[in-house]
Structures are given as structure tokens and as C-alpha cells.
Design a protein around this motif. Structure first.
Motif, short mmCIF file in Angstrom:
data_model
loop_
_atom_site.label_atom_id
_atom_site.label_comp_id
_atom_site.label_asym_id
_atom_site.label_seq_id
_atom_site.Cartn_x
_atom_site.Cartn_y
_atom_site.Cartn_z
N ASP A 573 0.87 -1.48 -0.03
CA ASP A 573 0.04 -0.05 0.07
C ASP A 573 0.89 1.19 0.04
OD1 ASP A 573 1.12 -0.01 2.73
OD2 ASP A 573 -0.91 0.01 3.74
N ARG A 574 2.12 1.13 -0.36
CA ARG A 574 3.04 2.29 -0.37
C ARG A 574 3.36 2.82 -1.73
NH1 ARG A 574 2.09 0.74 4.79
NH2 ARG A 574 3.27 1.73 6.30
N ALA A 575 2.78 3.87 -2.07
CA ALA A 575 2.68 4.27 -3.48
C ALA A 575 3.94 5.10 -4.01
CB ALA A 575 1.29 5.13 -3.58
N PHE A 576 4.02 4.95 -5.20
CA PHE A 576 5.19 5.98 -5.81
C PHE A 576 4.93 5.66 -7.52
CE2 PHE A 576 7.08 1.75 -5.99
CZ PHE A 576 7.92 1.67 -7.15
N LEU A 577 5.55 6.88 -8.11
CA LEU A 577 5.21 6.84 -9.40
C LEU A 577 6.48 6.58 -10.37
CD1 LEU A 577 3.03 10.19 -9.10
CD2 LEU A 577 2.22 8.02 -9.09
N HIS A 578 6.15 5.80 -11.34
CA HIS A 578 7.09 5.61 -12.41
C HIS A 578 7.07 6.32 -13.66
CE1 HIS A 578 9.91 3.21 -14.77
NE2 HIS A 578 8.97 3.01 -15.57
N TRP A 579 8.02 7.02 -13.92
CA TRP A 579 8.02 8.01 -15.23
C TRP A 579 8.31 7.34 -16.38
CZ3 TRP A 579 7.47 13.40 -15.41
CH2 TRP A 579 8.05 14.11 -16.78
N ARG A 580 7.30 7.12 -17.17
CA ARG A 580 7.59 6.23 -18.45
C ARG A 580 8.42 7.24 -19.49
NH1 ARG A 580 1.81 4.68 -19.88
NH2 ARG A 580 2.87 4.11 -22.03
N ASP A 600 9.79 19.70 -25.27
CA ASP A 600 10.68 19.12 -25.86
C ASP A 600 11.65 18.51 -24.92
OD1 ASP A 600 10.05 19.75 -28.34
OD2 ASP A 600 10.95 21.78 -28.37
N GLN A 601 11.57 18.68 -23.43
CA GLN A 601 12.47 18.18 -22.71
C GLN A 601 11.61 17.24 -21.72
OE1 GLN A 601 14.09 21.56 -20.67
NE2 GLN A 601 15.49 22.25 -22.57
N ALA A 602 10.43 17.21 -21.82
CA ALA A 602 9.65 16.48 -20.95
C ALA A 602 9.92 14.94 -20.99
CB ALA A 602 7.99 16.84 -20.91
N ALA A 603 10.26 14.26 -21.80
CA ALA A 603 10.51 12.79 -21.91
C ALA A 603 11.57 12.30 -20.97
CB ALA A 603 10.62 12.27 -23.03
N ASP A 604 12.72 13.21 -20.53
CA ASP A 604 13.80 12.83 -19.80
C ASP A 604 14.06 13.42 -18.53
OD1 ASP A 604 14.32 11.04 -22.30
OD2 ASP A 604 15.24 13.12 -22.95
N SER A 605 12.80 13.96 -18.06
CA SER A 605 12.96 14.36 -16.56
C SER A 605 13.46 13.42 -15.69
CB SER A 605 11.73 15.06 -16.29
OG SER A 605 11.88 15.69 -14.89
N PRO A 606 14.44 13.69 -14.67
CA PRO A 606 14.70 12.67 -13.62
C PRO A 606 13.71 12.88 -12.48
CG PRO A 606 15.95 14.58 -13.33
CD PRO A 606 15.36 14.85 -14.68
N VAL A 607 13.01 11.51 -12.33
CA VAL A 607 11.87 11.36 -11.46
C VAL A 607 12.14 10.06 -10.37
CG1 VAL A 607 10.30 13.01 -12.86
CG2 VAL A 607 10.27 10.40 -12.94
N SER A 608 11.23 10.20 -9.42
CA SER A 608 11.51 9.28 -8.81
C SER A 608 10.63 7.91 -9.38
CB SER A 608 10.42 9.43 -7.30
OG SER A 608 10.57 8.58 -6.73
N GLY A 609 11.34 6.94 -9.40
CA GLY A 609 11.23 5.87 -9.93
C GLY A 609 11.37 5.43 -11.27
N GLY A 610 11.99 6.57 -12.02
CA GLY A 610 12.47 6.65 -13.36
C GLY A 610 13.50 5.75 -13.77
#
Length: 610
Positions: A573-580, A600-610
Motif C-alpha cells: 500500500d505504499r505508493a510511488f510514481l514511475h516516469w515512462r 521538448d524536454q519532458a521525456a527525460d526528466s529525472p523523477v522518482s522511480g524513473g
């Protein structure tokens, strides 16, 4: 930067002369009431504070009260728990009373040797029949202190003791006052003067606060397109670990930990900015465009409404989103926070028993009266309301570039003229239907009525995010990001250290602790006949596989008990988001618009779970 002031004017209507006496923690009030031909006069203290929906019985803080006119003392008789009656003799009346103030919060009143604060309802008696006339405040206190309030000044120099006035009782009570040895930060947003006033924050990074608040406020001004105020005041008190905020006309009252404003702890800094963002957003979405059911209340009786999720939930959605879009919060930090907010909901069994409408209605008896079992029976219209707003926003964005929750709120603001417009009870969905279509409104209606989860996975997928759930990695895990390794065993309870062992807080419905007969307040002293503490309990649980019976000893009401505990596998039940990263161009553009990114830069943003 000077803030607007009003020229000196002669007193008119009611006059409240208030003196701050820090050593006794009392505000001393002398109320002057014009002569009246009425046979009786009723005075009343509110029982709740606008923006905080629970009874606070503010009259209990009145230490003494008596009345007189030029002919002498008048009998003042209490007629219920917050009202008094007297019989005038055709002369001006004087009511003297003192209010004990030692509640360091944004809702009531506080006074000691370093700072003072009051919210109007905690100090000002309502004089029945005089609500629509001018109300004047004449304020005094220690010589070295300064004063800050958004109430228009009618006497005295800026930041000094002096006189202030408001057109009626409602406005008079909607301007909190902060006093003491104050620090000031002045900045402009959308060309309008703003002021951050601090009391009790000796180490605050003032230049950085001014910079970031200016960025935040400018973004919100541009979001709405016009301002409901000519100037704005953030009134902020510091404490060891306090937190809270309350919106007002042209100002907000804030309370935060002193360390949050040093910028040494980035999480604390962002927490404060999120608090300021929330209350500032309320300037449009509560103070100006407001819930009709609550605006006319004078705080003397509860007002039930199903629409608190509309104003508090939507504002809670935008508070951190405004930080992200204004560049004050990274994409990674924003999505991590969103994962934590989702975790707050997924961990609550109460979402199966209470829907958002019921959460709003029950605020008076539940939300502001939390107890260890609250999570088993309730949801918060702040938390679930914000996540519903997220789902609505992403649902609208699926319909094209012209649709979003942004666009709908801006439509409501400009269509109604914004300031002073009221949203009638239950009118949000019909207006949404007229703007976006009945199918959208029907979908939201179903979400509101549901006692269960929201379609977060589906909606987040529409912007190229995958909602993932995992097991907790430690007892206090709040989710938001991947974590390894997970716990082996789950007690099904939260706990904290106690001098006599481990005291239980929340005991989850259906969890191992509940099945073993444990309840909040029990103090575990041994597991498998070995002593344990808050620090060692989880390790002892994980020493054996889940499903194996364990012997547990605990105290309840001073008696020692023994029970058989069967630890369970931890819940997922602990949630996190994976950036596709690999998404189609339209999804990429939609995600970029939502998060305020360059497409133009939105595809490669460093995010949690990416």
C-alpha cells in the motif's frame, strides 16, 4: 515598500480598545457601544472560527466581563454558553472583558513576552444589531513591539500601535493581528505590494523567502488573471515544531517550525512554501469566490456542507502544483510528494466506509477531532479531495488542450466576476456539466459517492506515469519513492516509545494486532518473552516468518496481559510514481502542460522511480 493606509478618521460605530498584557497572557478589551433605544442588548462570542470547522467554545477563554454606562454598572446576565444579555438605559455602553491567550495556533489567540497574535473571533464579542456598522480597533501594548495586520489603518504610523477599522463585523473578524519583535520582508507580485511578517523566527533566511514567495505569488496571480486584493500580508509565527495556516481577507495566518525557514532543510523549506501557497490560493478560491453556505455564518452554530472538498480539496491539489509550475519544486520532489499523498489514502481502511460528501459533512465531529482509530473509519476531504481534483484535471486534459481544471476554475472566476461571488451548495457539478459536459460531471459525481479508491492508475497513465504500490520498508514509511528491502512481518499498528515499553497508536482494521486483541494505548513490553522497545520491536518481528504464532505481553490499564500474535505479511500500500520515458507525442505534451515543462524536454526528466 509601503502598504496602503487610510487617513485618520473619527471613530464611528463600535470601538474595541485592546491592550496586550504579555506577562499575564491576557488581552484586555474595552468595548464601546453607541447609545440605543433597544430594551435589551445581546453580546455573543463565536463558538467556531471560519475556515476551521469544529466547535472551539471561544467564550471559555473570557476571564472576566462586566458592563456599565455613564450612570454606573449594568447587570450582565449569561443566557447560554456563549451569549450575554443586558438592558441599556439609553446611554452609550462600555463592556470590559479580558481574554486569556495561550494557544499558539492560527485559530485563536496567543500572548507571551516575545509575541502576540489573535484571530478576530477569539477576541471580539459580536454586538447583535450592530453587525453592519463600522467596527474600529484601537490597539496598545509594550512600547518596543511592532504590529502587523491587513486591517485598514486609520491612526498611527505603519507597524506601530494605533487604530484600525473595518466596514462590518464579518470583515472586522477577518483580519488577524500579529505583534512583537517582528521581521519584515517586502516584495511585489504582479505589481502589487506583499509583506511577509515573522515573529519567533530569529534565523530565517529573509532574502530567499522574499525571492521564493514573489515567484509563487506571481504565478498564482497570473493563473487567475486578476487580483481580489490591492495588497497582501503573510503573518507567520515560529515555534519548535508547529504547523498550520488559515486564510483571511488580504492576509493569511501561518505557523511553522523555526528550522523550516533557514533553507538548511530543503524539505522543511518546501513544506513552508506549500503552506503559504495553500493559503494564498484561498484568496481566490474561498475568500473571493466562496461557498455560499458558509459566508453568512457568524460562527455561532455549525453549518453543514458537502462542498468542503470543492474548496479545500482543490486548493490542496494546487498548493504543491503551484510550486512545481513556478519552478520552486522539482519534478522529482513533486511526484514524490504526490506518491506520499496517495499513500496516505491507500493506507486508510476508512476510504471503504466514508465518501467525500460524508467527509465534508462530518468535519465538525470527525476531521478536527482525530483519534488513533480515525484512519479505520474516515477519509480527509483535504487528502482525498486533492486526489479527486487530480483525477478531474487529468480527465479534462484528455479532452484536448482547451480543457483542464485550470481552465474550469478560471472560467468560474471570470464568468462570475470573481470577488464576492458565491457558489451555492451543490452547484459545482451542474456548472462543471454546463462547461465540460454532463458525462464529466456524472463521472465526478460517482467518484464523490464512492466508498473506495479513486481511478488514480488510469488517470496518471494518461500523462505517462505508472502508479506502483510496494510494501513498507520500515514502520514509518510514507511512500513516495521505491524502497528496498521491504519489511518481513507486519504488526498492523503504529507505535511510539514509552517509558514502560512500546505504546500502540493506530491499530489497523483486520491487522495482526487487532486480531490479537490489542487496541490503541496498549503498551507492549515483551515479544516471545524478550523485552522490546520502539527501536527493537520491528527487528524482533522480522526475526521469524509471517504466519507463525508469537507470544506477546502488554500492559493495559495497569494490568499485564498475554496474547498470541500472528504477524502478517506487510500490505502492498505504499505508493510511488514511475516516469515512462517512452510515450507517444500527445501524452508527452499533455504531461508537459500539466507539470509546467518544456514539451521538448519532458521525456527525460529525472523523477522518482524513473
Amino acid at each position: 515598500m509601503a502598504l496602503a493606509a487610510v487617513a485618520d478618521a473619527a471613530p464611528a460605530g463600535l470601538v474595541y480598545r485592546v491592550h496586550a498584557d504579555p506577562l499575564t497572557h491576557r488581552f484586555i478589551v474595552d468595548l464601546h457601544i453607541p447609545a440605543t433605544d433597544a430594551q435589551e442588548q445581546i453580546l455573543a462570542m463565536p463558538v467556531w472560527v471560519p475556515g476551521s470547522y469544529t466547535r472551539r467554545d471561544l467564550a471559555r477563554h473570557i476571564v472576566e466581563i462586566h458592563a456599565a454606562d455613564d450612570a454606573g454598572a449594568l447587570s450582565l446576565r449569561k443566557i447560554d454558553d456563549h451569549r450575554w444579555i443586558l438592558h441599556p438605559r439609553g446611554m452609550p455602553l462600555r463592556v470590559h472583558y479580558t481574554v486569556y491567550a495561550l494557544d499558539l495556533s492560527v485559530r485563536t489567540a496567543y500572548l507571551d513576552e516575545r509575541l502576540g497574535f489573535f484571530n478576530g473571533p477569539a477576541l471580539f464579542l459580536r454586538v447583535h444589531g450592530h453587525e453592519q456598522g463600522e467596527h474600529r480597533l484601537e490597539l496598545s501594548g509594550p512600547d518596543a513591539w511592532q504590529v502587523a495586520t491587513a486591517m485598514p489603518r486609520v491612526g498611527g504610523s505603519d507597524c506601530s500601535w494605533g487604530s484600525f477599522a473595518a466596514a462590518d463585523h464579518r470583515r472586522f473578524c477577518n483580519h488577524p493581528v500579529l505583534m512583537g519583535a517582528l521581521s519584515f520582508v517586502h516584495f511585489a507580485a504582479a505589481g502589487l505590494p506583499h509583506r511577509l511578517v515573522l515573529a519567533g523566527h530569529e534565523q530565517a533566511n529573509l532574502p530567499a523567502l522574499g525571492r521564493d514567495l514573489a515567484t509563487l505569488c506571481t504565478w498564482q496571480q497570473e493563473f487567475w488573471g486578476s487580483s481580489p486584493f490591492p495588497e497582501y500580508h503573510f503573518l507567520c509565527m515560529g515555534s519548535e515544531n508547529g504547523y498550520g495556516g488559515l486564510e483571511h481577507e488580504r492576509s493569511s495566518a501561518l505557523l511553522c517550525a523555526r528550522d523550516d525557514l533557514t533553507e538548511a532543510d530543503r524539505a522543511g523549506w518546501e513544506r513552508f512554501l506549500g503552506l503559504a501557497s495553500h493559503e494564498y490560493f484561498h484568496s481566490w478560491w474561498v475568500q473571493a469566490f466562496h461557498p455560499a453556505a458558509l459566508r453568512e455564518s457568524v460562527g455561532e452554530e455549525a453549518v453543514l456542507t458537502r462542498d468542503l472538498w470543492v474548496f479545500e480539496g482543490i486548493t490542496s491539489y494546487y498548493d504543491d502544483l503551484a510550486l512545481r509550475r513556478s519552478g520552486l519544486l522539482s519534478v522529482e520532489a513533486y511526484l514524490e510528494g504526490l506518491g506520499r499523498n496517495i499513500t496516505t489514502l491507500t493506507m486508510r481502511p476508512g476510504q471503504g466506509l466514508q465518501n467525500l460528501w460524508e467527509s465534508s459533512e462530518d468535519a465538525w465531529i470527525k476531521l478536527y477531532h482525530p483519534h488513533p482509530n480515525s484512519a479505520n473509519f474516515e477519509v480527509s476531504y483535504y487528502n482525498k479531495g486533492a486526489l479527486l481534483a487530480l483525477c478531474l484535471d487529468l480527465l479534462l486534459r484528455d479532452r484536448g488542450e482547451n480543457y483542464s481544471l485550470d481552465a474550469f476554475l478560471q472560467h468560474l472566476w471570470h464568468e462570475t466576476g470573481g470577488e464576492g461571488a458565491a457558489l451555492p451548495e451543490g452547484e459545482f457539478l451542474p456548472r462543471l456539466a454546463a462547461w465540460a459536459g454532463p458525462d464529466v460531471a456524472a463521472t465526478v459525481d460517482a467518484w464523490l459517492a464512492a466508498r473506495g479508491p479513486l481511478p488514480l492508475s488510469e488517470r496518471l497513465a494518461s500523462v505517462g506515469l505508472e502508479l506502483r504500490l510496494r510494501r513498507p520498508s520500515n514502520p514509518s514509511d510514507k511512500g513516495g519513492k521505491p524502497a528496498e528491502p521491504p519489511l518481513r512481518c507486519w504488526l498492523g499498528a503504529q507505535w511510539h516509545s514509552h517509558a514502560q515499553g512500546v505504546e500502540l497508536g493506530w491499530v489497523a482494521t483486520g491487522g495482526a494486532a487487532e486480531k490479537a486483541g490489542l487496541c490503541p494505548g496498549d503498551r507492549i513490553v515483551a515479544l516471545d518473552r524478550c523485552a522490546c522497545s520502539a527501536e527493537t520491536l520491528q527487528g524482533r518481528l522480522d526475526a521469524m516468518a509471517p504466519g507463525l504464532p508469537r507470544t506477546l505481553h502488554y500492559f493495559r490499564d495497569g494490568r499485564l496481559w498475554e496474547t498470541s500474535l500472528v504477524p502478517q505479511e506487510p500490505p502492498t500500500d505504499r505508493a510511488f510514481l514511475h516516469w515512462r520515458a517512452e510515450v507517444d507525442p500527445e501524452t508527452r505534451r499533455r504531461r508537459a502542460r500539466w507539470l509546467g515543462l518544456d514539451p521538448d524536454q519532458a521525456a527525460d526528466s529525472p523523477v522518482s522511480g524513473g
